[in-house]
Scaffold this motif. Structure first.
Motif, PDB file in Angstrom:
ATOM      1  N   GLY A  95       1.009  -0.734  -0.309  1.00  0.00           N
ATOM      2  CA  GLY A  95      -0.100  -0.069   0.083  1.00  0.00           C
ATOM      3  C   GLY A  95       0.595   1.123   0.462  1.00  0.00           C
ATOM      4  O   GLY A  95       2.404   1.104   0.592  1.00  0.00           O
ATOM      5  N   SER A  97       0.665   5.700   1.303  1.00  0.00           N
ATOM      6  CA  SER A  97      -0.691   6.805   1.207  1.00  0.00           C
ATOM      7  C   SER A  97       0.197   7.689   1.231  1.00  0.00           C
ATOM      8  O   SER A  97       1.515   8.299   1.357  1.00  0.00           O
ATOM      9  CB  SER A  97      -0.614   6.165   2.948  1.00  0.00           C
ATOM     10  N   THR A 276      -5.223  12.254   5.060  1.00  0.00           N
ATOM     11  CA  THR A 276      -4.371  10.477   4.821  1.00  0.00           C
ATOM     12  C   THR A 276      -5.619   9.510   3.942  1.00  0.00           C
ATOM     13  O   THR A 276      -5.825   9.125   4.021  1.00  0.00           O
ATOM     14  CB  THR A 276      -3.385  10.243   5.804  1.00  0.00           C
ATOM     15  N   ALA A 277      -4.570   9.694   2.702  1.00  0.00           N
ATOM     16  CA  ALA A 277      -5.801   8.886   1.622  1.00  0.00           C
ATOM     17  C   ALA A 277      -4.445   7.617   1.797  1.00  0.00           C
ATOM     18  O   ALA A 277      -2.830   7.866   1.314  1.00  0.00           O
ATOM     19  CB  ALA A 277      -5.701   9.601   0.455  1.00  0.00           C
ATOM     20  N   GLY A 278      -4.899   6.432   1.717  1.00  0.00           N
ATOM     21  CA  GLY A 278      -4.301   5.167   1.159  1.00  0.00           C
ATOM     22  C   GLY A 278      -4.817   4.739  -0.669  1.00  0.00           C
ATOM     23  O   GLY A 278      -5.745   4.337   0.473  1.00  0.00           O
ATOM     24  N   PHE A 279      -4.044   3.811  -1.051  1.00  0.00           N
ATOM     25  CA  PHE A 279      -4.008   2.582  -1.628  1.00  0.00           C
ATOM     26  C   PHE A 279      -3.569   1.176  -1.356  1.00  0.00           C
ATOM     27  O   PHE A 279      -2.099   1.663  -1.388  1.00  0.00           O
ATOM     28  CB  PHE A 279      -4.072   3.290  -3.463  1.00  0.00           C
ATOM     29  N   THR A 280      -4.432   0.485  -0.990  1.00  0.00           N
ATOM     30  CA  THR A 280      -3.462  -0.608  -0.863  1.00  0.00           C
ATOM     31  C   THR A 280      -4.265  -1.855  -1.958  1.00  0.00           C
ATOM     32  O   THR A 280      -5.263  -1.874  -2.851  1.00  0.00           O
ATOM     33  CB  THR A 280      -4.112  -1.529   0.582  1.00  0.00           C
ATOM     34  N   VAL A 302      -7.981  -4.750  -3.717  1.00  0.00           N
ATOM     35  CA  VAL A 302      -7.460  -3.737  -4.078  1.00  0.00           C
ATOM     36  C   VAL A 302      -8.855  -2.753  -2.835  1.00  0.00           C
ATOM     37  O   VAL A 302     -10.338  -2.949  -2.974  1.00  0.00           O
ATOM     38  CB  VAL A 302      -8.120  -2.969  -5.580  1.00  0.00           C
ATOM     39  N   GLY A 303      -8.151  -2.197  -1.968  1.00  0.00           N
ATOM     40  CA  GLY A 303      -8.171  -1.250  -0.807  1.00  0.00           C
ATOM     41  C   GLY A 303      -8.591   0.389  -1.211  1.00  0.00           C
ATOM     42  O   GLY A 303      -7.310   0.828  -1.295  1.00  0.00           O
ATOM     43  N   VAL A 304      -8.473   1.097  -0.814  1.00  0.00           N
ATOM     44  CA  VAL A 304      -8.765   2.808  -0.922  1.00  0.00           C
ATOM     45  C   VAL A 304      -9.316   3.223   1.209  1.00  0.00           C
ATOM     46  O   VAL A 304     -10.378   2.300   2.140  1.00  0.00           O
ATOM     47  CB  VAL A 304      -9.636   3.247  -1.087  1.00  0.00           C
ATOM     48  N   LYS A 305      -8.147   4.150   1.395  1.00  0.00           N
ATOM     49  CA  LYS A 305      -8.609   4.116   3.062  1.00  0.00           C
ATOM     50  C   LYS A 305      -8.124   5.518   3.155  1.00  0.00           C
ATOM     51  O   LYS A 305      -7.085   6.192   2.613  1.00  0.00           O
ATOM     52  CB  LYS A 305      -7.076   3.090   3.460  1.00  0.00           C
ATOM     53  N   LEU A 306      -8.889   6.271   3.965  1.00  0.00           N
ATOM     54  CA  LEU A 306      -9.494   7.432   4.701  1.00  0.00           C
ATOM     55  C   LEU A 306      -8.680   7.413   6.039  1.00  0.00           C
ATOM     56  O   LEU A 306     -10.133   6.322   6.372  1.00  0.00           O
ATOM     57  CB  LEU A 306     -10.103   8.794   4.008  1.00  0.00           C
TER      58      LEU A 306
END
Length: 428
Positions: A95, A97, A276-280, A302-306
């Motif tokens: 990931g 971020s 903070t934005a993340g892509f995994t 596939v995930g997105v994290k905010l």
């Protein structure tokens, strides 16, 4: 044969040495430096000023740092079931971020950095102003010592002329030998005074050359005089207003006031947390047993994290309070500096007017009258109408008054220099 070759080589080498010696930068043999040239050299070569100029790189680095974005974060996670008896099961996650600055924090930090750079420029200008004042005062000290040396030489010349007259009158039997001895004493005293004045001149020149940043081997000649009439046509009120507009130390505080406003704006923005934005991407390998048969399955997720902090307890109250306190302190300093600048202008202006009045008395009345009195006394002595003591006393009075006149000229130049520094401009 060898000797001849060596002789020719030596003769070829001598012109090179002479060329090197004659090309050495010796100011004393090439030119005399006037005050504007002395100030220019000082601003370029003064060691303290040069070191402060190098600090601009620190401010530039601060501005570059304020404009940078936060670095992204790379995350790598892995898991295995080997320790729990499921060696076929595992997972791998990759990931990235990125933190995003909200509420215009980056722009506000750039504004603060620009204000710090502006304050530095005015600080540099203020140091240049102080150096100009110091250099001018050292320059006029050296000129005063030179003119005092010239006055001492004139005193020696007059005493020698008087000694010649006494020798002639002694040979004619008109005066006792005591009168000639008294003149010899005065001549010796004049020569001793010259030694002291010459020592003061060397000290003043050394101080000036130190401010100019010159190496010890360079001692250029300086050219100038103390009798420069530079009337200040502006009134005291105009000079005060000019000082409030021109003085760089006040400009420094104005820049700090602007920076204080920017600090408050940034502190308020800091109350809003950053996003903070993340892509995994995750790969999971699992096993499934159906009817005694074990099967493997691999999934890609596939995930997105905010994420953002919740400002419940800390809303940067302390930072806002600190920024406001600093802003208030700067306001108080600016008010005090403004009043101090006005008082400095008042004091310097009054000192200049007083010095000019004293100087005008010497120019209009004292010096011309003493010149006439000295000539009349010298002529009366030649004719035998007065004694030697009258001539000696008149010469003492003449040279003491001329030295006081030089001091008055010097005092007016120093007063004008202080007035220029207090206003922040040059009247040249």
């Amino acid at each position: 044969m060898g000797t001849t070759v060596f002789g020719k080589g030596a003769w070829l080498f001598v012109p090179g040495i002479l060329c090197f010696l004659t090309s050495a930068p010796v100011f004393a043999e090439t030119q005399k430096l006037a005050l504007p040239q002395v100030i220019e050299i000082s601003l370029q070569n003064n060691g303290d000023l040069k070191s402060f100029r190098e600090e601009k790189g620190i401010r530039d680095a601060g501005k570059n740092r304020a404009g940078l974005l936060p670095n992204p974060t790379l995350e790598l996670n892995g898991g295995t079931g080997a320790l729990t008896g499921s060696s076929a099961e595992n997972s791998l996650s990759l990931g990235i971020s990125q933190e995003f600055l909200l509420a215009g924090k980056r722009h506000k930090r750039l504004v603060i950095a620009e204000q710090e750079l502006a304050a530095y420029r005015w600080q540099l200008a203020d140091r240049e102003r102080a150096l100009r004042e110091e250099v001018k005062m050292a320059f006029y000290d050296a000129i005063l010592a030179e003119q005092r040396l010239n006055l001492t030489d004139r005193s020696i010349a007059l005493n020698r002329q008087l000694l010649d007259v006494t020798k002639e009158r002694l040979a004619a039997g008109d005066i006792p030998e005591l009168e000639m001895n008294l003149v010899k004493v005065e001549l010796t005293r004049s020569e001793g005074t010259r030694i002291e004045v010459e020592r003061a001149l060397l000290q003043n020149r050394a101080r000036l050359f130190t401010l100019m940043g010159l190496p010890a081997i360079e001692s250029p000649a300086i050219a100038g005089n103390l009798d420069n009439d530079l009337p200040t046509a502006k009134s005291l009120v105009d000079l005060k207003q000019l000082a409030l507009v021109k003085r760089p130390d006040l400009k420094v505080l104005e820049a700090e006031k602007s920076k204080g406003e920017a600090d408050i704006a940034l502190a308020k923005s800091e109350a809003i947390p950053n996003l903070t934005a993340g892509f995994t991407v995750t790969r999971e390998a699992t096993t499934i047993e159906v009817g005694g048969v074990e099967g493997k399955d691999t999934d890609y997720i596939v995930g997105v994290k905010l994420s953002i902090p919740i400002p419940v307890f800390d809303k940067n109250q302390a930072g806002i309070q600190e920024a406001r306190a600093k802003r208030s302190t700067t306001d108080s300093r600016f008010t005090a500096a403004t009043r101090r600048a006005e008082r400095e202008v008042e004091t310097a202006h009054a000192s200049y007017l007083n010095a000019d009045k004293i100087l005008s008395l010497y120019k209009s009345n004292i010096i011309p009258q003493l010149e006439e009195n000295l000539k009349l006394t010298q002529e009366a002595y030649r004719l035998g109408e007065v004694g030697i003591l009258a001539v000696i006393q008149e010469q003492k009075k003449f040279f003491e008054s001329n030295e006081a006149y030089l001091t008055a000229l010097h005092s007016r130049q120093l007063a004008l220099t202080k007035l220029e520094a207090a206003v922040g401009v040059s009247f040249d």
